[in-house]
Design a protein around this motif. Sequence first.
Motif, PDB file in Angstrom:
ATOM      1  N   ALA A 298       0.815  -1.228   0.000  1.00 41.53           N
ATOM      2  CA  ALA A 298       0.000   0.000   0.000  1.00 41.53           C
ATOM      3  C   ALA A 298       0.845   1.273   0.000  1.00 41.53           C
TER       4      ALA A 298
ATOM      5  N   CYS B 265      -4.111  -4.375  -0.185  1.00 37.25           N
ATOM      6  CA  CYS B 265      -2.657  -4.153  -0.118  1.00 37.25           C
ATOM      7  C   CYS B 265      -2.131  -3.233  -1.224  1.00 37.25           C
TER       8      CYS B 265
ATOM      9  N   ALA C  23      -1.794   0.448  -2.962  1.00 33.65           N
ATOM     10  CA  ALA C  23      -1.911   1.853  -2.565  1.00 33.65           C
ATOM     11  C   ALA C  23      -3.125   2.483  -3.244  1.00 33.65           C
TER      12      ALA C  23
END
Length: 409
Positions: free
Chosen positions: A43, A310, A312
Amino acid sequence: MTDRVRGQYEAYPYPERDPADEKKRLIVGSPSDLREIDHYLFAGRRDWKRPFRALIAGGGTGDALVMLAQQLADRGTPAELHYLDLSEASARIARARIETRGLQKRVTFHRGSLLDAGKLAPGPWDYIDCCGVLHHLDDPAAGLKALAALLKPHGGMGLMVYGELGRVGVYDAQAMLKDLCAGAPDPERLATARALLGDLPATNRLRRNPLVVDHLKGGDAGLYDLLLHSRDRAYRVGEFAQLIDGAGLGIASFIESARYDPATYLGDAALLEKLKPLSALQRAAFAELLAGNMKTHVCYAAPKARAAVCVARPDDPKAIPYGRDVDFPALARGLANAAPSATFDGLTIKLKLPASAPAILTLIDGKRSLGEVHVQLEPAMDWGKFFAEFRQVYAAFNGINRMLLRHTG
Ligand SMILES: C[S@@+](CC[C@H](N)C(=O)[O-])C[C@H]1O[C@@H](n2cnc3c(N)ncnc32)[C@H](O)[C@@H]1O
């Protein structure tokens, strides 16, 4: 059969690499670029001062290993990388490349099958690279399961398998060469393959497929790997997703994600409307049929519960957008003259950008957060409008894997 696979890679380590070239250039690609690992699996929030442990399963002549080792060294990450491959000859080249760069302290080499990774290199791992290997296994599902079991709960994988549609003609040539080469030694096989390639009629499907070039440009190793392999198979999107699902993993993102979106290719709004009820995976499978040019599938995958969270996200004012090998302020200056595009496997994709794109991209320098870009934007706009416009810019450039996000802390 595994002995034949091993034998091939002992005789023809793949891809062909000269360790001396490490003094001149770093090969960077997907999966396993550290910037991508951060964005698609952590992320954009991983603290790279913390230890990082990765396994490169079927590491070949070392492309992913070398890229990861160098990028981790550049960031000062206390890293431990383990390389595993059946082929000693491939490992020798990978090791020489690592030594040329002075990175040997970070790397441990293992010889053996990734099916035995639990014994040879048990981890647990923050990250596992398995690029171009699973499709050579007798039981790819067992191979992926064996690796997935070694991930840390917050770990993830970078995967690549062959794509069926872009490899049109490859399996025709493999079948013909099986008839022509039964029992022949390797040099004769290569000579026979070259003779056949030089004698293919104009209608032959491999000859008509301009996307596949390894047999023409990849030396003996490339020719052998493509046309004389004792065991390889190719995947459609749905089959690849099933393989991943069977290992308890989910797809965090395909690379490049725009290629897996029908909207990238279709201009007809009514057709796109009909596709709206489809799931993301169904849309990806549709896009694969539509484009017809995917000769590999690359994705990042994580344990199922994490796969959806997970990657971004572009809706956080504290996230810092940056170019993956693109200078966005420079690109913004050129936007008045030409709309940006990207070419993948013979197809050029025109990026769809809002009118505010030049002003936004001018501010994306890899230092400013989204919040800062918003505040400094001219003409000013409220956050809601800004976010709607930024999201289009982000979709365009992240879709071709050129814009990623990271957090400072
Ligand atoms: C096509 S090469 C890819 C190399 C590298 N991952 C890359 O992307 O450049 C496949 C590699 O997988 C290795 N390999 C095949 N089956 C394997 C297995 N069961 N366990 C470990 N390595 C294997 C081969 O020896 C070979 O080096």
